[in-house]
Design an enzyme around this catalytic site. Structure first.
Site, PDB file in Angstrom:
ATOM      1  N   ASP A   1      -5.277   2.940  -3.241  1.00  0.00           N
ATOM      2  CA  ASP A   1      -3.941   3.561  -3.230  1.00  0.00           C
ATOM      3  C   ASP A   1      -3.854   4.663  -4.294  1.00  0.00           C
ATOM      4  O   ASP A   1      -3.220   5.703  -4.071  1.00  0.00           O
ATOM      5  CB  ASP A   1      -2.860   2.501  -3.483  1.00  0.00           C
ATOM      6  CG  ASP A   1      -2.882   1.412  -2.415  1.00  0.00           C
ATOM      7  OD1 ASP A   1      -3.265   1.727  -1.269  1.00  0.00           O
ATOM      8  OD2 ASP A   1      -2.538   0.261  -2.733  1.00  0.00           O
TER       9      ASP A   1
ATOM     10  N   ASN B   1     -12.061   2.879   3.068  1.00  0.00           N
ATOM     11  CA  ASN B   1     -13.133   2.526   2.143  1.00  0.00           C
ATOM     12  C   ASN B   1     -14.340   2.132   2.998  1.00  0.00           C
ATOM     13  O   ASN B   1     -14.271   2.136   4.230  1.00  0.00           O
ATOM     14  CB  ASN B   1     -12.692   1.428   1.150  1.00  0.00           C
ATOM     15  CG  ASN B   1     -12.338   0.108   1.836  1.00  0.00           C
ATOM     16  OD1 ASN B   1     -12.780  -0.159   2.949  1.00  0.00           O
ATOM     17  ND2 ASN B   1     -11.534  -0.700   1.175  1.00  0.00           N
TER      18      ASN B   1
ATOM     19  N   LYS C   1       0.809  -1.215   0.000  1.00  0.00           N
ATOM     20  CA  LYS C   1       0.000   0.000   0.000  1.00  0.00           C
ATOM     21  C   LYS C   1       0.846   1.271   0.000  1.00  0.00           C
ATOM     22  O   LYS C   1       0.543   2.233  -0.703  1.00  0.00           O
ATOM     23  CB  LYS C   1      -0.943  -0.004   1.210  1.00  0.00           C
ATOM     24  CG  LYS C   1      -1.967  -1.117   1.110  1.00  0.00           C
ATOM     25  CD  LYS C   1      -2.982  -1.087   2.214  1.00  0.00           C
ATOM     26  CE  LYS C   1      -3.795  -2.380   2.226  1.00  0.00           C
ATOM     27  NZ  LYS C   1      -4.458  -2.667   0.958  1.00  0.00           N
TER      28      LYS C   1
END
Ligand code: RIB
Length: 309
Positions: A254, A186, A41
């Site tokens: 990302d 998210n 990430k």
């Protein structure tokens, strides 16, 4: 040029199998394709910011092995400054075992290796970059103590912070949230953070406000094809989605975070940065791979300027 975006976090080699559908527990499936591609990430977000034109540096750890070398070379090829990434001789480079289904869904197992050995002391390698940076971008694929130390140092040095609370964590200390200017979960991560479910826009708005009440100055919940919900001191607003034909969602978050950091570091306001970030995420899901899928500034600009919502 001195880096304006600094990323503190993970680097993984992604071992990716493409399959018709994700396997059920105990099931063996035959895949269609296999590849190793640079990921993690932190590294993905660094590449996303660099592709958007932000001078970017990364601080983290890889192992002293071939994967580590390939990851450093990949970052450097995108223009990311890698001098402060430690080559740890006592651990392997982080790996992510990823299954990507034909409909774009994925399932990921991360084995942290060197990422798991990142410590608060590593934060000292951030200091010289933070003196000139506008944004520090962190995620949760390295130990929380180190993430907290990085956020605190950025705060002390007057650098704006973005925390991507991924992978999802239920027990994130409020101390971490209180040190972040912008939190970007998210829907799934936000639901775990606030302890509920998020399917509607109202639920997303409530969760974003809860995350602000817990300490984040701004909470942005990314909602895939439903857009993003943004909570700021003045209220909550909705960023509409950009249309996308999804082939692979790995790294979409990302792409969003890297673009957000790049635009804010460039002096753009939050609404513009979120719009560009949503466009970057929509472009990233239309290509395979994580770093390989990150769009260029020109591509994002073209989508943002197009008539498409
Ligand atoms: O966010 C996507 C990333 O998560 C992948 O590149 C993989 O390395 C995992 O860390």
């Amino acid at each position: 040029m001195k880096p304006t975006v600094v990323v503190f976090g993970s680097l993984n080699m992604d071992l990716v199998a493409r399959v018709q559908r994700l396997p059920s527990p105990g099931e063996t499936l035959t895949g269609q394709q296999f590849e190793t591609t640079p990921g993690g990430k932190g590294a993905n977000q660094a590449v996303a910011a660099a592709r958007l034109g932000a001078p970017t540096a990364m601080v983290g750890r890889v192992g002293a092995d071939a994967f580590g070398e390939q990851l450093l070379a990949s970052l450097a090829s995108h223009g990311v400054v890698t001098d402060a990434i430690l080559r740890d001789t006592d651990a392997h480079t982080g790996v992510a075992l990823i299954n990507v289904a034909q409909n774009g869904d994925n399932a990921i197992v991360v084995v942290p290796g060197a990422n798991g050995r990142v410590q608060s002391a590593d934060v000292e390698r951030l200091r010289p970059f933070l003196a000139d940076a506008a944004i520090l971008l962190v995620q949760l694929e390295v130990p929380h103590e180190a993430v907290l130390a990085a956020l605190r140092l950025a705060r002390e040095m007057g650098v704006r912070t973005i925390l991507d609370p991924a992978p999802a964590q239920a027990d994130l200390p409020d101390e971490l949230l209180a040190c972040c200017d912008i939190l970007t979960p998210n829907e799934h991560e936000a639901a775990i953070l606030v302890g509920g479910t998020i399917t509607t826009a109202v639920e997303a708005a409530e969760a974003a406000e809860t995350l602000r009440a817990r300490g984040a100055s701004v909470a942005i919940i990314t909602r895939g094809e439903k857009g993003a919900t943004v909570a700021v001191a003045e209220g909550v607003w909705h960023q509409p989605p950009f249309r996308a034909s999804v082939v692979d969602t790995v790294g979409a978050g990302d792409a969003f975070d890297g673009a957000l950091a790049a635009l804010l570091a460039d002096g753009q306001d939050l609404a513009t940065a979120v719009r560009w970030a949503a466009a970057a995420g929509a472009l990233a899901v239309q290509r395979h791979g994580a770093q390989a899928a990150m769009p260029t500034r020109e591509e994002v600009l073209a989508l943002v300027q197009s008539k498409r919502p």
